[in-house]
Design a protein around this motif. Structure first.
Motif, mmCIF file in Angstrom:
data_model
loop_
_atom_site.group_PDB
_atom_site.id
_atom_site.type_symbol
_atom_site.label_atom_id
_atom_site.label_comp_id
_atom_site.label_asym_id
_atom_site.label_seq_id
_atom_site.Cartn_x
_atom_site.Cartn_y
_atom_site.Cartn_z
ATOM 1 N N SER A 30 0.851 -1.180 0.000
ATOM 2 C CA SER A 30 0.000 0.000 0.000
ATOM 3 C C SER A 30 0.894 1.239 0.000
ATOM 4 C CB SER A 30 -0.907 0.013 1.233
ATOM 5 O OG SER A 30 -1.710 1.177 1.258
ATOM 6 N N ILE A 31 0.440 2.295 -0.666
ATOM 7 C CA ILE A 31 1.188 3.553 -0.695
ATOM 8 C C ILE A 31 0.398 4.633 0.013
ATOM 9 C CG2 ILE A 31 2.316 5.300 -2.107
ATOM 10 C CD1 ILE A 31 2.598 3.280 -4.323
ATOM 11 N N ASN A 32 1.003 5.278 0.964
ATOM 12 C CA ASN A 32 0.369 6.421 1.625
ATOM 13 C C ASN A 32 0.661 7.691 0.843
ATOM 14 O OD1 ASN A 32 -1.118 5.358 3.675
ATOM 15 N ND2 ASN A 32 0.181 6.071 5.327
ATOM 16 N N ASP A 33 1.479 8.557 1.397
ATOM 17 C CA ASP A 33 1.799 9.817 0.734
ATOM 18 C C ASP A 33 2.789 9.607 -0.410
ATOM 19 O OD1 ASP A 33 1.914 11.783 3.824
ATOM 20 O OD2 ASP A 33 0.235 10.997 2.648
ATOM 21 N N ARG A 53 -3.103 9.663 -0.095
ATOM 22 C CA ARG A 53 -3.847 8.665 -0.854
ATOM 23 C C ARG A 53 -5.257 9.159 -1.192
ATOM 24 N NH1 ARG A 53 -2.998 3.639 -2.332
ATOM 25 N NH2 ARG A 53 -4.782 2.305 -2.787
ATOM 26 N N ASP A 54 -5.829 10.001 -0.293
ATOM 27 C CA ASP A 54 -7.184 10.515 -0.532
ATOM 28 C C ASP A 54 -7.166 11.782 -1.381
ATOM 29 O OD1 ASP A 54 -7.746 12.185 2.703
ATOM 30 O OD2 ASP A 54 -6.236 12.458 1.155
ATOM 31 N N ALA A 55 -6.000 12.107 -1.974
ATOM 32 C CA ALA A 55 -5.818 13.238 -2.884
ATOM 33 C C ALA A 55 -5.688 14.585 -2.173
ATOM 34 C CB ALA A 55 -6.912 13.305 -3.941
ATOM 35 N N ARG A 71 -1.982 12.109 -8.647
ATOM 36 C CA ARG A 71 -1.555 10.709 -8.553
ATOM 37 C C ARG A 71 -2.623 9.793 -9.100
ATOM 38 N NH1 ARG A 71 -0.876 9.113 -2.317
ATOM 39 N NH2 ARG A 71 -0.879 6.960 -3.104
ATOM 40 N N ASP A 72 -2.185 8.610 -9.471
ATOM 41 C CA ASP A 72 -3.088 7.560 -9.940
ATOM 42 C C ASP A 72 -2.838 6.358 -9.043
ATOM 43 O OD1 ASP A 72 -4.284 5.357 -11.234
ATOM 44 O OD2 ASP A 72 -4.060 6.315 -13.198
ATOM 45 N N ASN A 73 -3.741 6.097 -8.129
ATOM 46 C CA ASN A 73 -3.535 5.019 -7.167
ATOM 47 C C ASN A 73 -3.529 3.648 -7.838
ATOM 48 O OD1 ASN A 73 -3.364 6.786 -4.990
ATOM 49 N ND2 ASN A 73 -5.570 6.711 -4.602
ATOM 50 N N ASN A 76 -0.020 3.460 -9.342
ATOM 51 C CA ASN A 76 1.081 3.791 -8.417
ATOM 52 C C ASN A 76 1.996 4.859 -9.012
ATOM 53 O OD1 ASN A 76 0.209 1.906 -6.475
ATOM 54 N ND2 ASN A 76 1.369 0.267 -7.453
ATOM 55 N N VAL A 78 2.756 9.226 -9.583
ATOM 56 C CA VAL A 78 2.537 10.596 -9.140
ATOM 57 C C VAL A 78 3.179 11.520 -10.161
ATOM 58 C CG1 VAL A 78 4.586 10.595 -7.648
ATOM 59 C CG2 VAL A 78 2.756 12.242 -7.233
#
Length: 120
Positions: A30-33, A53-55, A71-73, A76, A78
């Motif tokens: 998982s990626i946070n910031d 992650r929540d933009a 970013r595109d979650n 992955n 930015v």
């Protein structure tokens, strides 16, 4: 192992635009910031922009209104859109990501850096 690979740096005249991209790959839980830092010759590395992650975004005062981070979650990635570039924006730009491992412990990763040079 996780890798951050940047692209998009280069030479541009003052007032021009560049777009930096960074892709994270490898063993990602998982990626946070995710964000961008820069370092000019003889100066310390400084935050340019960060996106959660929540933009939710956070920008350094010196780029507000000129740079946009996204970013595109799912991919992955930015990006950093840089407009109205100034000679003082010159430096090495580094992608940064805070990943969570399966135990939800944070791990910080850096890209290798991409050079941005703005001529006057």
């Amino acid at each position: 192992q996780v890798q951050l690979v940047e692209s998009g740096g280069g030479l541009v005249q003052a007032g021009g635009s560049l777009r930096l991209s960074c892709a994270a790959s490898g063993s990602i839980f998982s990626i946070n910031d995710m964000g961008w830092y820069r370092q000019a010759p003889g100066k310390q590395r400084e935050l340019v922009a960060m996106i959660a992650r929540d933009a939710t975004t956070n920008y350094a005062d010196f780029v507000k209104g000129r740079f946009t981070i996204s970013r595109d979650n799912a991919k992955n990635t930015v990006d950093l859109q840089m407009n109205s570039l100034k000679p003082e924006d010159t430096g090495a730009y580094y992608c940064n990501a805070v990943l969570l491992d399966p135990r939800f412990l944070p791990q910080t990763y850096w890209g290798q850096g991409t050079q941005v040079t703005v001529s006057s």
